[in-house]
Design an enzyme around this catalytic site. Structure first.
Site, PDB file in Angstrom:
ATOM      1  N   GLU A  20       3.816  -0.372   7.193  1.00  0.00           N
ATOM      2  CA  GLU A  20       4.741  -1.479   7.480  1.00  0.00           C
ATOM      3  C   GLU A  20       6.159  -1.012   7.171  1.00  0.00           C
ATOM      4  O   GLU A  20       6.837  -1.499   6.260  1.00  0.00           O
ATOM      5  CB  GLU A  20       4.312  -2.719   6.688  1.00  0.00           C
ATOM      6  CG  GLU A  20       2.936  -3.203   7.158  1.00  0.00           C
ATOM      7  CD  GLU A  20       2.240  -4.171   6.213  1.00  0.00           C
ATOM      8  OE1 GLU A  20       1.047  -4.455   6.447  1.00  0.00           O
ATOM      9  OE2 GLU A  20       2.861  -4.637   5.244  1.00  0.00           O
ATOM     10  N   HIS A  37       6.803  -7.114   3.845  1.00  0.00           N
ATOM     11  CA  HIS A  37       5.700  -6.592   4.665  1.00  0.00           C
ATOM     12  C   HIS A  37       6.008  -6.664   6.158  1.00  0.00           C
ATOM     13  O   HIS A  37       6.977  -7.291   6.580  1.00  0.00           O
ATOM     14  CB  HIS A  37       4.434  -7.435   4.420  1.00  0.00           C
ATOM     15  CG  HIS A  37       3.817  -7.224   3.089  1.00  0.00           C
ATOM     16  ND1 HIS A  37       2.655  -6.508   2.910  1.00  0.00           N
ATOM     17  CD2 HIS A  37       4.208  -7.615   1.852  1.00  0.00           C
ATOM     18  CE1 HIS A  37       2.352  -6.477   1.626  1.00  0.00           C
ATOM     19  NE2 HIS A  37       3.274  -7.145   0.957  1.00  0.00           N
ATOM     20  N   GLU A  97       7.441 -11.467   5.866  1.00  0.00           N
ATOM     21  CA  GLU A  97       6.727 -10.802   6.970  1.00  0.00           C
ATOM     22  C   GLU A  97       7.651 -10.613   8.169  1.00  0.00           C
ATOM     23  O   GLU A  97       8.416 -11.502   8.525  1.00  0.00           O
ATOM     24  CB  GLU A  97       5.510 -11.641   7.397  1.00  0.00           C
ATOM     25  CG  GLU A  97       4.430 -11.794   6.330  1.00  0.00           C
ATOM     26  CD  GLU A  97       3.571 -10.549   6.124  1.00  0.00           C
ATOM     27  OE1 GLU A  97       3.732  -9.572   6.885  1.00  0.00           O
ATOM     28  OE2 GLU A  97       2.748 -10.570   5.185  1.00  0.00           O
ATOM     29  N   HIS A 141       2.131  -1.719   1.755  1.00  0.00           N
ATOM     30  CA  HIS A 141       1.376  -1.228   2.908  1.00  0.00           C
ATOM     31  C   HIS A 141       2.271  -0.231   3.652  1.00  0.00           C
ATOM     32  O   HIS A 141       3.239  -0.633   4.297  1.00  0.00           O
ATOM     33  CB  HIS A 141       0.979  -2.399   3.809  1.00  0.00           C
ATOM     34  CG  HIS A 141       0.053  -3.357   3.131  1.00  0.00           C
ATOM     35  ND1 HIS A 141       0.095  -4.716   3.322  1.00  0.00           N
ATOM     36  CD2 HIS A 141      -0.941  -3.129   2.229  1.00  0.00           C
ATOM     37  CE1 HIS A 141      -0.840  -5.290   2.581  1.00  0.00           C
ATOM     38  NE2 HIS A 141      -1.470  -4.350   1.903  1.00  0.00           N
TER      39      HIS A 141
HETATM   40 ZN   LIG Z   1       1.387  -5.867   4.467  1.00  0.00          ZN
END
Ligand SMILES: [Zn+2]
Length: 371
Positions: A164, A254, A330, A161
Site C-alpha cells: 500500500e 493504508h 484508506e 501493509h
Molecule cells: Zn492495509
C-alpha cells in the site's frame, strides 16, 4: 525483450513470453494467503506492441481487478495508467512502448532510496529530528520523523501493509507540509503538537515485494494486541515508543484494494468509544472534506457494532489504549470514483495532497484532543 524483476519491491513470475507475455504474482514471504502486489519492467520493447496477461486468479482480493488500470512508467518517477481488462482470472493489457524500457506496478512504488531521501530532507530541517525506533525482522531500521515541540502528541504510521505504497506518498505529503516554515497552519500544528511520523512500518515487506506481510509472514495490522519479538518486532518497537510519549491523535495510513474511495475508519467499535471521540471524529472528517477534493465520507467500511472493534488492529488498539482520536486512513489502488482522472488515476501526487490536507484536520481537532 527481457523481463526485469530484480527491482526494489519487484514481484513477478514469468510463465511464458511467446507472442503473449504470460505472468503471475508471487505470494508474500511466509504468507501464501497474500498475493496481490506486482512490479516489473520490460526491456528492449521500444515500438513493439506487447500484450501482457497477468494471472490474478488466486489473488487475495479478486474484486481489486474490476475497473483497475495498470500503473505504468518510463522513468519510475511519473506514473500513468494503462487501460486493462479483467475476465475473472486474467488481467490483460496491451502496450506500445515509446522508450526502450517500461515499468508496470500495482501502484506507484515508493522505494528504499526515496525513503532515505525523505529522512534526509527531515534531517536537514531545523524543525525535525529523525531516529530509529527499532529493527525489522531482517534488521532494517524502523524510522520515525519527529516534528514540532507542542504538548499534544500525534502519531502517524504508514505502510504496515507494504504494497500500500500510497500510504508512504501520503506520509511524504504530510511531512513536507509540516516542514514548511512559511505555512501558517503547519506552524500552528508544530507549536501545539509534537508529531511523530513513521513513513514505513514494514521495510522488509517493501523490499521483498509483499502486499501485506512482513518478512516473517505476519500481517502487522493484526499484531497490536500482542506484538512479538520474533514475528512482529516492527509493532513492538513503535508501540513501546508510543507508551513513552502517550498519544492524543493517531492515524494509521493504508490503501484499499477494492474500494475506489478515500475514506476514514474510526473507533466506534471500541469499548471506550464515547461522545467526545465521536465529536472529534466529525471535526477531523469535516476538515478533510473541506480541504481535499478526493476525500469523501459517503462510502467506506461498514461501521463496527459497539464493542465489536478488532483490537488487534493499530487503529482500534491505539484508540482504546490511549482513549484518543484514532483513524485508519484508506486510499484507493483504483481511481477515486468521486473524482476520476483516466490518465493518471489515483496517484502519488493525490496521496501527497491528502497527507498535506491532514494538517488542517489536525488543527480542527486540536482543542478537544485531550480530556
Ligand atoms: Zn492495509
Amino acid at each position: 525483450m527481457r523481463i526485469v524483476s530484480d527491482l526494489d519491491g519487484g514481484n513477478v513470475l514469468v510463465h511464458s513470453t511467446r507472442d503473449v507475455i504470460r505472468l503471475g504474482i508471487r505470494s508474500d514471504t511466509g504468507a501464501p494467503e497474500f498475493r496481490q502486489w506486482f512490479h516489473f519492467g520490460l526491456e528492449g520493447v521500444a515500438g513493439v506492441p506487447v500484450r501482457i496477461e497477468l494471472d490474478v486468479s488466486d489473488t487475495t482480493y479478486p474484486g481489486a481487478w474490476e475497473d483497475y488500470d495498470v500503473c505504468t512508467s518510463y522513468d519510475l518517477e511519473t506514473w500513468f495508467r494503462t487501460p486493462a481488462s479483467f475476465d475473472g482470472e486474467v488481467l490483460a493489457w496491451e502496450f506500445v512502448s515509446e522508450q526502450p524500457s517500461v515499468f508496470f506496478a500495482y501502484f506507484a512504488p515508493y522505494g528504499l532510496d526515496r525513503h532515505a531521501e525523505l529522512l534526509e530532507t527531515a534531517r536537514r530541517s531545523s524543525l525535525a529530528t529523525v531516529r530509529t525506533l527499532g529493527e525489522s525482522v531482517e534488521e532494517r531500521s524502523i524510522d520515525v520523523v519527529r516534528i514540532g515541540r507542542g504538548e499534544r502528541i500525534a502519531w502517524v504510521i504508514a505502510r504496515q501493509h507494504p504494497g500500500e505504497t500510497m500510504a508512504e506518498w501520503y506520509a511524504e505529503g504530510l511531512v513536507g507540509r509540516l516542514l514548511d516554515e512559511d505555512d501558517d497552519a503547519a506552524r500552528a500544528v508544530r507549536e501545539a503538537c509534537t508529531v511523530y511520523v513513521v513513513p514505513n512500518m514494514n521495510p522488509d515487506g517493501s523490499a521483498l515485494g509483499n502486499q501485506r506481510a512482513n518478512a516473517a509472514g505476519m500481517n502487522l495490522n493484526r499484531a497490536w494486541l500482542e506484538p512479538d519479538r520474533e514475528a512482529s518486532p516492527e509493532v513492538l518497537a513503535v508501540r513501546a515508543a508510543m507508551e513513552e510519549t502517550g498519544v492524543d491523535l493517531f492515524l494509521d495510513v493504508h490503501g484499499d484494494e477494492q474500494n475506489p474511495w478515500c475514506f476514514l475508519a474510526g473507533c466506534e467499535g471500541n469499548p471506550s468509544y464515547d461522545e467526545r471521540l465521536r465529536d472529534l471524529e466529525n471535526l477531523f472528517e469535516q476538515a478533510l472534506l473541506e480541504g481535499n477534493d478526493d476525500f469523501q465520507d459517503d462510502y467506506g467500511y461498514p461501521r463496527d457494532e459497539p464493542g465489536g472493534g478488532d483490537l488487534r488492529t493499530a487503529g482500534n488498539w491505539v484508540g482504546e489504549r490511549f482513549q484518543c482520536l484514532s483513524f485508519t486512513v484508506e486510499m484507493p489502488f483504483k481511481d477515486a470514483a468521486n473524482h476520476p482522472d483516466p490518465e493518471y488515476g489515483f496517484d502519488p501526487d493525490r496521496a501527497r495532497r491528502l497527507g498535506s490536507a491532514t494538517v488542517e484536520a489536525i488543527l480542527a481537532a486540536l482543542p478537544g484532543l485531550r480530556d
